[in-house]
Design an enzyme around this catalytic site. Structure first.
Site, PDB file in Angstrom:
ATOM      1  N   THR A  45       0.875  -1.166   0.000  1.00 26.76           N
ATOM      2  CA  THR A  45       0.000   0.000   0.000  1.00 26.76           C
ATOM      3  C   THR A  45       0.917   1.222   0.000  1.00 26.76           C
ATOM      4  O   THR A  45       1.605   1.490   0.983  1.00 26.76           O
ATOM      5  CB  THR A  45      -0.911   0.043   1.247  1.00 26.76           C
ATOM      6  OG1 THR A  45      -1.678  -1.152   1.278  1.00 26.76           O
ATOM      7  CG2 THR A  45      -1.838   1.247   1.192  1.00 26.76           C
ATOM      8  N   LYS A  84      -7.416   1.861  -3.397  1.00 30.77           N
ATOM      9  CA  LYS A  84      -7.126   1.448  -2.010  1.00 30.77           C
ATOM     10  C   LYS A  84      -7.354   2.641  -1.064  1.00 30.77           C
ATOM     11  O   LYS A  84      -7.802   2.464   0.077  1.00 30.77           O
ATOM     12  CB  LYS A  84      -5.683   0.935  -1.929  1.00 30.77           C
ATOM     13  CG  LYS A  84      -5.173   0.626  -0.529  1.00 30.77           C
ATOM     14  CD  LYS A  84      -5.700  -0.670   0.059  1.00 30.77           C
ATOM     15  CE  LYS A  84      -5.194  -0.850   1.497  1.00 30.77           C
ATOM     16  NZ  LYS A  84      -5.575  -2.120   2.095  1.00 30.77           N
TER      17      LYS A  84
END
Ligand SMILES: NC(=O)c1ccc[n+]([C@@H]2O[C@H](COP(=O)([O-])OP(=O)(O)OC[C@H]3O[C@@H](n4cnc5c(N)ncnc54)[C@H](OP(=O)(O)O)[C@@H]3O)[C@@H](O)[C@H]2O)c1
Length: 289
Positions: free
Chosen positions: A98, A173
């Protein structure tokens, strides 16, 4: 069977690489900064351990990566002995970290300069999703490249989607983390209120989880929240890293995220309570202190 490399065998990467080997049946070479973990993985799953990211990526058709943040990612790709030193023309680098959309675009350009390809592919589903091979994967990149990578990614995923060009997986995300932040605070406030009102929380959740207030967080976290158990799950340090990425992106695209910014500060309070590694549902502990 493809020649696959995996860089970063943490909580997420270790089981994901395992699925690529066992379920995918691929020829795996792994790299981990702490070499003992790579040796353990190779012994458990029967692949090879490499001494550097460059060595792991050498000759691979697909190179996967799951490290901590933007700087870690740059270090294992374009840094010294990084994977991009040996990434071959035509190879696909799939990043499950991420990270920011900016670093995804940067690495997309760097991979192209070598005649290789880049897909940003952050995941959702947590440690359990990684261990059970049922992650949700949000991808950014070229559609033809994505179609080649997708069957390989399938080994550890239940849902894989192409969201747009490089960086779009990371932007998706970010939406995921924005949705979670406000929701978990709402759930914490609901349980806090219910306890103060003298209600049986188990009974309350059993009923309201079937109505409009139901959520994954409610189903999967209410029991541990009610018991005050937070030593597991998705760590607050990681969530604050993600919210920092989100708030930086929002400053540049003009999105207004008042609740997300507030919840980020609530997480800072929990860190001050010693909760750096506690699960994100520990927002309730802050209300109860
Ligand atoms: N855990 C979750 O529930 C979850 C869910 C969704 C997404 N994510 C994301 O997935 C990523 C990985 O999370 P995780 O929980 O697997 O973290 P983790 O257990 O802390 O593992 C991080 C991995 O990255 C490696 N690493 C970190 N910095 C490095 C560097 N500079 N050079 C080389 N290797 C480096 C670590 O190596 P060492 O072993 O040597 O430390 C380790 O293998 C993060 O971006 C996180 O936000 C996590």
């Amino acid at each position: 069977m493809a020649k696959v490399a995996f860089i970063g065998l943490g909580v997420m990467g270790y089981p994901m690489a395992g699925h690529l080997k066992i379920k995918g049946g691929h020829d795996l070479t792994v790299y981990n900064r702490t070499a003992a973990k790579a040796a353990k993985w190779a012994e458990q799953f029967g692949g090879r351990a490499a001494a550097t990211p460059a060595q792991a990526a050498d000759g691979a058709d697909f190179v996967f990566c799951c490290v901590g943040n933007d700087d870690d990612l740059r270090s294992v790709t374009t840094g010294k002995d990084g994977a991009f030193e040996t990434l071959k023309a035509g190879a696909i680098f799939i990043d499950n970290t991420t990270a920011s959309a900016e670093v995804a675009r940067e690495l997309d350009v760097a991979a192209s300069a070598r005649g290789a390809h880049f897909i940003d592919a952050p995941v959702s589903g947590g440690q359990a999703g990684a261990e059970n091979g049922v992650l949700t994967v949000m991808c950014g990149g070229d559609p033809d490249v994505f179609e080649r990578a997708r069957p390989i990614i399938d080994a550890y995923a239940r849902m894989v989607g192409l969201m747009g060009p490089a960086g779009s997986g990371q932007l998706t995300k970010m939406v995921n983390q924005i949705c979670i932040a406000g929701l978990v605070q709402g759930l914490a406030e609901g349980i806090h209120f219910g306890k103060k009102a003298g209600l049986d929380i188990e009974k309350v959740i059993e009923v309201i989880s079937k109505g409009a207030a139901g959520s994954w967080q409610m189903e999967n976290r209410h029991k541990t929240m009610n018991a005050g158990k937070y030593d597991f799950g998705f760590a607050i340090d990681w969530m604050r890293k993600d919210l920092d990425i989100v708030l930086t992106e929002a400053r540049s695209n003009g999105a207004k995220l008042p609740v997300t910014a507030l919840v980020d500060q609530f997480y800072a309070d929990v860190q001050e309570m010693g909760g750096n590694r506690w699960d994100t549902s520990s927002l309730l502990a802050r209300l109860e202190k």
